[in-house]
Write a protein that holds these residues in place. Structure first.
Motif, PDB file in Angstrom:
ATOM      1  N   GLY A   1       6.686   7.140   2.006  1.00  0.00           N
ATOM      2  CA  GLY A   1       5.502   6.294   1.804  1.00  0.00           C
ATOM      3  C   GLY A   1       4.717   5.917   2.994  1.00  0.00           C
ATOM      4  N   HIS A   2       5.447   6.092   4.025  1.00  0.00           N
ATOM      5  CA  HIS A   2       4.753   5.729   5.397  1.00  0.00           C
ATOM      6  C   HIS A   2       3.360   6.634   5.859  1.00  0.00           C
ATOM      7  CE1 HIS A   2       7.183   2.515   6.368  1.00  0.00           C
ATOM      8  NE2 HIS A   2       8.310   3.349   6.155  1.00  0.00           N
ATOM      9  N   GLU A   3       3.078   7.834   4.899  1.00  0.00           N
ATOM     10  CA  GLU A   3       1.818   8.251   5.072  1.00  0.00           C
ATOM     11  C   GLU A   3       1.026   7.566   5.010  1.00  0.00           C
ATOM     12  OE1 GLU A   3       5.114  11.093   3.276  1.00  0.00           O
ATOM     13  OE2 GLU A   3       4.259   9.097   2.707  1.00  0.00           O
ATOM     14  N   ILE A   4       0.858   6.585   4.016  1.00  0.00           N
ATOM     15  CA  ILE A   4      -0.236   5.479   3.913  1.00  0.00           C
ATOM     16  C   ILE A   4      -0.357   4.543   5.020  1.00  0.00           C
ATOM     17  CG2 ILE A   4      -1.138   3.716   2.455  1.00  0.00           C
ATOM     18  CD1 ILE A   4      -0.630   6.281   0.987  1.00  0.00           C
ATOM     19  N   ASP A   5       0.627   4.339   5.834  1.00  0.00           N
ATOM     20  CA  ASP A   5       0.414   3.675   7.107  1.00  0.00           C
ATOM     21  C   ASP A   5      -0.175   4.558   8.232  1.00  0.00           C
ATOM     22  OD1 ASP A   5       1.735   1.031   6.580  1.00  0.00           O
ATOM     23  OD2 ASP A   5       3.777   2.164   6.774  1.00  0.00           O
ATOM     24  N   LEU A   6       0.328   5.748   8.453  1.00  0.00           N
ATOM     25  CA  LEU A   6      -0.440   6.571   9.270  1.00  0.00           C
ATOM     26  C   LEU A   6      -1.985   6.890   8.931  1.00  0.00           C
ATOM     27  CD1 LEU A   6      -0.088   8.241  11.951  1.00  0.00           C
ATOM     28  CD2 LEU A   6       0.408  10.213  10.389  1.00  0.00           C
ATOM     29  N   GLY A   7      -2.216   6.783   7.897  1.00  0.00           N
ATOM     30  CA  GLY A   7      -3.426   7.078   7.068  1.00  0.00           C
ATOM     31  C   GLY A   7      -4.409   6.104   7.542  1.00  0.00           C
TER      32      GLY A   7
ATOM     33  N   ARG B   1       0.743  -1.145  -0.118  1.00  0.00           N
ATOM     34  CA  ARG B   1       0.066  -0.144   0.052  1.00  0.00           C
ATOM     35  C   ARG B   1       0.780   1.239   0.036  1.00  0.00           C
ATOM     36  NH1 ARG B   1      -4.545  -0.199   2.803  1.00  0.00           N
ATOM     37  NH2 ARG B   1      -4.871   2.334   2.237  1.00  0.00           N
ATOM     38  N   ASN B   2       2.166   1.338   0.597  1.00  0.00           N
ATOM     39  CA  ASN B   2       2.730   2.555   0.857  1.00  0.00           C
ATOM     40  C   ASN B   2       3.205   3.091  -0.632  1.00  0.00           C
ATOM     41  OD1 ASN B   2       2.541   1.960   3.556  1.00  0.00           O
ATOM     42  ND2 ASN B   2       4.729   2.125   4.034  1.00  0.00           N
ATOM     43  N   MET B   3       3.250   2.114  -1.824  1.00  0.00           N
ATOM     44  CA  MET B   3       3.592   2.493  -3.126  1.00  0.00           C
ATOM     45  C   MET B   3       2.541   3.520  -3.606  1.00  0.00           C
ATOM     46  SD  MET B   3       6.277   0.938  -4.317  1.00  0.00           S
ATOM     47  CE  MET B   3       7.224   1.373  -2.854  1.00  0.00           C
ATOM     48  N   GLU B   4       1.406   3.794  -2.817  1.00  0.00           N
ATOM     49  CA  GLU B   4       0.412   4.525  -3.528  1.00  0.00           C
ATOM     50  C   GLU B   4       0.883   6.234  -3.171  1.00  0.00           C
ATOM     51  OE1 GLU B   4      -3.351   3.512  -1.332  1.00  0.00           O
ATOM     52  OE2 GLU B   4      -3.461   1.548  -1.980  1.00  0.00           O
ATOM     53  N   ALA B   5       1.796   6.349  -2.547  1.00  0.00           N
ATOM     54  CA  ALA B   5       2.495   7.585  -1.904  1.00  0.00           C
ATOM     55  C   ALA B   5       3.369   8.027  -2.828  1.00  0.00           C
ATOM     56  CB  ALA B   5       2.839   7.631  -0.464  1.00  0.00           C
ATOM     57  N   LEU B   6       3.978   7.128  -3.734  1.00  0.00           N
ATOM     58  CA  LEU B   6       5.137   7.256  -4.420  1.00  0.00           C
ATOM     59  C   LEU B   6       4.920   7.372  -6.138  1.00  0.00           C
ATOM     60  CD1 LEU B   6       7.484   4.989  -2.714  1.00  0.00           C
ATOM     61  CD2 LEU B   6       7.209   7.214  -2.005  1.00  0.00           C
TER      62      LEU B   6
ATOM     63  N   PRO C   1       4.461   6.152  -9.665  1.00  0.00           N
ATOM     64  CA  PRO C   1       4.302   5.024 -10.132  1.00  0.00           C
ATOM     65  C   PRO C   1       5.468   4.248 -11.063  1.00  0.00           C
ATOM     66  CG  PRO C   1       2.375   6.235 -10.530  1.00  0.00           C
ATOM     67  CD  PRO C   1       3.519   7.206 -10.079  1.00  0.00           C
ATOM     68  N   ALA C   2       6.271   5.088 -11.475  1.00  0.00           N
ATOM     69  CA  ALA C   2       7.638   4.817 -11.945  1.00  0.00           C
ATOM     70  C   ALA C   2       8.768   3.867 -11.055  1.00  0.00           C
ATOM     71  CB  ALA C   2       8.231   5.899 -12.681  1.00  0.00           C
ATOM     72  N   MET C   3       8.403   4.531  -9.883  1.00  0.00           N
ATOM     73  CA  MET C   3       9.343   4.180  -8.712  1.00  0.00           C
ATOM     74  C   MET C   3       8.677   2.608  -8.444  1.00  0.00           C
ATOM     75  SD  MET C   3      10.394   5.926  -5.249  1.00  0.00           S
ATOM     76  CE  MET C   3      10.857   7.306  -6.158  1.00  0.00           C
ATOM     77  N   LYS C   4       7.718   2.417  -8.524  1.00  0.00           N
ATOM     78  CA  LYS C   4       7.313   1.080  -8.241  1.00  0.00           C
ATOM     79  C   LYS C   4       7.322   0.161  -9.170  1.00  0.00           C
ATOM     80  CE  LYS C   4       2.898  -1.655  -7.799  1.00  0.00           C
ATOM     81  NZ  LYS C   4       1.488  -1.715  -7.561  1.00  0.00           N
ATOM     82  N   SER C   5       7.395   0.645 -10.608  1.00  0.00           N
ATOM     83  CA  SER C   5       7.740  -0.402 -11.496  1.00  0.00           C
ATOM     84  C   SER C   5       9.335  -0.733 -11.632  1.00  0.00           C
ATOM     85  CB  SER C   5       7.569   0.365 -12.954  1.00  0.00           C
ATOM     86  OG  SER C   5       6.217   0.501 -13.124  1.00  0.00           O
ATOM     87  N   HIS C   6      10.093   0.564 -11.367  1.00  0.00           N
ATOM     88  CA  HIS C   6      11.590  -0.070 -11.035  1.00  0.00           C
ATOM     89  C   HIS C   6      11.698  -0.748 -10.065  1.00  0.00           C
ATOM     90  CE1 HIS C   6      15.803   0.864 -10.434  1.00  0.00           C
ATOM     91  NE2 HIS C   6      15.496   1.093  -9.061  1.00  0.00           N
ATOM     92  N   PHE C   7      11.130  -0.782  -8.848  1.00  0.00           N
ATOM     93  CA  PHE C   7      11.370  -1.899  -7.784  1.00  0.00           C
ATOM     94  C   PHE C   7      10.959  -3.219  -8.217  1.00  0.00           C
ATOM     95  CE2 PHE C   7      10.937   1.871  -4.620  1.00  0.00           C
ATOM     96  CZ  PHE C   7      12.006   2.124  -4.584  1.00  0.00           C
ATOM     97  N   VAL C   8       9.837  -3.258  -8.815  1.00  0.00           N
ATOM     98  CA  VAL C   8       9.404  -4.749  -9.538  1.00  0.00           C
ATOM     99  C   VAL C   8      10.331  -5.330 -10.245  1.00  0.00           C
ATOM    100  CG1 VAL C   8       7.514  -5.817 -10.720  1.00  0.00           C
ATOM    101  CG2 VAL C   8       6.872  -4.338  -8.892  1.00  0.00           C
ATOM    102  N   SER C   9      10.878  -4.398 -11.312  1.00  0.00           N
ATOM    103  CA  SER C   9      11.870  -4.815 -12.313  1.00  0.00           C
ATOM    104  C   SER C   9      13.192  -5.238 -11.637  1.00  0.00           C
ATOM    105  CB  SER C   9      12.049  -3.617 -13.386  1.00  0.00           C
ATOM    106  OG  SER C   9      12.836  -2.847 -12.973  1.00  0.00           O
ATOM    107  N   GLU C  10      13.335  -4.617 -10.498  1.00  0.00           N
ATOM    108  CA  GLU C  10      14.498  -5.289  -9.669  1.00  0.00           C
ATOM    109  C   GLU C  10      14.320  -6.613  -9.096  1.00  0.00           C
ATOM    110  OE1 GLU C  10      17.834  -2.902  -9.617  1.00  0.00           O
ATOM    111  OE2 GLU C  10      16.789  -3.092 -11.421  1.00  0.00           O
ATOM    112  N   ALA C  11      13.303  -7.039  -8.725  1.00  0.00           N
ATOM    113  CA  ALA C  11      13.106  -8.126  -7.792  1.00  0.00           C
ATOM    114  C   ALA C  11      13.778  -9.506  -8.403  1.00  0.00           C
ATOM    115  CB  ALA C  11      11.382  -8.338  -7.601  1.00  0.00           C
TER     116      ALA C  11
END
Length: 437
Positions: free
Chosen positions: A270-276, A182-187, A189-199
Motif C-alpha cells: 500500500g505504500h505505493e500511494i505514499d511514494l506517489g 489513502r494507502n487502501m487505494e492500492a489494495l 477493496p475487500a481487504m479494506k472492508s475486512h479491516f473496518v469490520s475488525e475495528a
C-alpha cells in the motif's frame, strides 16, 4: 496441533498480506499446511494435565472450575500490593517482526534495565500466557482484538486482579481512519472492508483495559476520540540491537561506486500511494542524471512507477533486520513521504530511526511523528511543500559530502536523544508510575 477454523485462517492470511506482502502470506500458509501434515506446531499445546486432549481455547476452563468448586477462585488482593517486586506479563500478537521488535522486545529490555521482571507470550500460546500471568503484578496487552483467546486472557487477568495496560501503534480501532486511509487505494477493496469490520474488536479491548499506551502524540489524540481511558505515549526508540546492528552495517559498507542512491523502504503493501505523493519530482530528479538510482527496499508494485524510470531503479527484497540495514547503507539518503490522512498522522518514525542507525539522512513529510525525529537542515530535511523534496535532493546530490555529514549527525542524534531512556519524550511519566509506584 489444533486445527484452526477456516475463517480464522483467512483472517490471518489477509493480515499477513497487508503487513508483509502476498509472498510471505503464501509461505506462511505453506508452512502451516506442512506442520498440519507432520502433526506438529510451535507454541500450540493440546494436552492439559489429567484431562486428555483439550483445545487451547478451553485451556483454563478446568482450572477455573476446580478453583471455583474449592472456593479458591477469587484473589482478594492485587499482587502489586502484596509483593515487593514488579513483574510484567506482556501478551501480544507477535506475528509482525517490526511490531514485535519495537513494541515488545525493546520494551522488555527497557523494563529489565530498571529492575522490573518482564516476560512475554504470543496470545495464542494460552499455556505460556497463563503461566507468566501467575507470577505477574501487571499485564500488558499489545495489538489484541476480542476473540476466544484474548477474552480468556483478559478474564484470567481480572481474576488475578492484575492492572491492565493495552498498547497499540496503529489506529486499528478507527473506522474513520481506515475510511480516509489513502494507502487502501492500492489494495483489494475487500481487504479494506475486512479491516473496518475488525475495528470494533480492537476498540473493545482498548476500553476493557485500565490504561492505554500508544506510539505517538498523534495516535494519542486520535485514540481520545474513541475512548475515555487514560492514553499515554511510549515512543519507539533505538535499542541496543538497533545501534549495534547499525554500527556493524556501517563498518562493512563497501566502497562507493559513484552512483547517488535515493532509498524508499516499505515494510507492507500500500505504500505505493505514499511514494506517489512525490513521484513526479523524484522521477525528474532521478532521470536527470544517469548516475542516480531509486532504491526500493521491501514491498512495491512496479506498475506504479512512471514509464522509463524502471531503468534507474534497484530493488531489494524484504529481508531480516540486519540485511535490511546493510542494504540501506548503500543509499545516500532516504525519502519518507506520507499522505496526510488520519491514519498516517498516527505514524511513528521507525524508518527514520533505522536510517539514522546506519548514518543515512532522511527527507520526510511533515506528517505523523517524522518531523519530531528529524532536525530540519541538520540531520535531514522536513519537506513541508512539494518543491522542498526537489530542493533537498538537489542539495544532497550537488555535494554528497553534505548528505554524509547529515547522516553522521543523524546517528549522533539517535545515540544522544532517541535511545532507551525514561525521558518524557520517550515514555510518559504516568506509565513509569503505573508500574513502579
Amino acid at each position: 496441533m489444533p486445527k484452526l477454523p477456516m475463517l480464522t485462517l483467512l483472517k490471518r492470511f489477509l493480515s499477513v498480506v497487508k503487513q508483509e506482502g502476498a509472498g510471505q502470506a503464501v509461505q506462511r500458509a505453506f508452512d502451516y499446511v506442512s506442520r498440519r501434515v507432520r502433526g506438529s506446531g510451535i507454541g500450540s499445546v493440546s494436552l492439559a494435565a489429567g484431562s486428555g486432549a483439550k483445545a487451547s481455547d478451553q485451556y483454563l476452563h478446568g482450572v477455573w472450575q476446580a478453583l471455583a468448586q474449592q472456593e479458591a477462585f477469587h484473589v482478594l488482593q492485587a499482587p502489586s500490593l502484596e509483593r515487593g517486586r514488579r513483574q510484567i506479563a506482556m501478551i501480544a500478537d507477535l506475528n509482525l517482526p517490526q511490531c514485535r521488535k519495537y513494541r515488545v522486545e525493546q520494551l522488555a529490555g527497557f523494563w529489565r534495565s530498571r529492575g522490573v521482571e518482564f516476560e512475554y507470550s504470543h496470545y495464542q500460546d494460552i499455556p505460556r500466557a497463563a503461566r507468566i500471568m501467575q507470577h505477574a503484578t501487571h499485564l500488558m496487552e499489545y495489538r489484541l482484538q476480542t476473540g476466544t483467546a484474548a477474552d480468556m486472557i483478559r478474564y484470567e487477568a481480572r481474576r488475578l486482579r492484575l492492572p491492565i495496560l493495552y498498547d497499540l501503534d496503529d489506529p486499528l480501532f478507527s473506522v474513520s481512519a481506515y475510511e480516509t486511509y489513502r494507502n487502501m487505494e492500492a489494495l483489494d477493496p475487500a481487504m479494506k472492508s475486512h479491516f473496518v469490520s475488525e475495528a470494533p474488536k480492537y476498540l473493545s479491548m482498548m476500553n476493557g483495559a485500565d490504561v492505554l499506551s500508544v506510539s505517538t502524540p498523534g495516535m494519542a489524540k486520535h485514540a481520545a476520540l474513541y475512548t475515555g481511558r487514560p492514553v499515554h505515549v511510549r515512543r519507539n526508540f533505538a535499542d541496543a540491537q538497533t545501534l549495534q546492528a547499525g554500527a556493524a552495517a556501517m563498518a562493512e559498507r563497501g566502497d562507493k561506486d559513484g552512483l547517488f542512491r535515493v532509498a524508499f523502504a516499505s515494510g507492507s503493501q500500500g505504500h505505493e500511494i505514499d511514494l506517489g505523493e512525490i513521484i513526479a519530482p523524484l522521477s525528474e530528479f532521478i532521470q536527470s542524471d544517469r548516475n542516480r538510482r531509486l532504491m526500493l527496499i521491501g514491498h512495491f508494485d512496479m506498475t506504479h512507477l512512471p514509464d522509463g524510470l524502471e531503468t534507474q531503479v534497484e530493488t531489494v527484497k524484504f529481508l531480516d533486520y540486519d540485511r535490511y540495514l546493510a542494504s540501506l547503507t548503500r543509499a545516500n539518503c532516504t525519502v519518507m513521504p506520507l499522505c496526510d490522512d488520519a491514519f498516517n498522522r498516527c505514524k511513528s518514525a521507525v524508518r527514520v530511526l533505522d536510517a539514522a542507525s546506519v548514518g543515512v539522512p532522511a527527507i520526510v513529510a511533515d506528517v505523523g511523528d517524522l518531523p519530531t525525529v528529524v532536525k530540519d537542515g541538520e540531520t535531514g530535511f522536513v519537506a513541508r511543500e512539494q518543491h522542498d523534496w526537489m530542493d533537498a535532493l538537489r542539495a544532497m546530490a550537488a555535494s554528497p559530502e553534505i548528505a554524509e555529514r547529515m547522516g553522521q549527525k543523524a546517528r549522533s542524534n539517535l545515540e544522544n536523544h532517541w535511545q532507551a531512556s525514561d525521558q518524557p519524550h520517550i515514555i510518559a511519566p504516568e506509565l513509569l508510575e503505573w508500574v513502579e509506584a
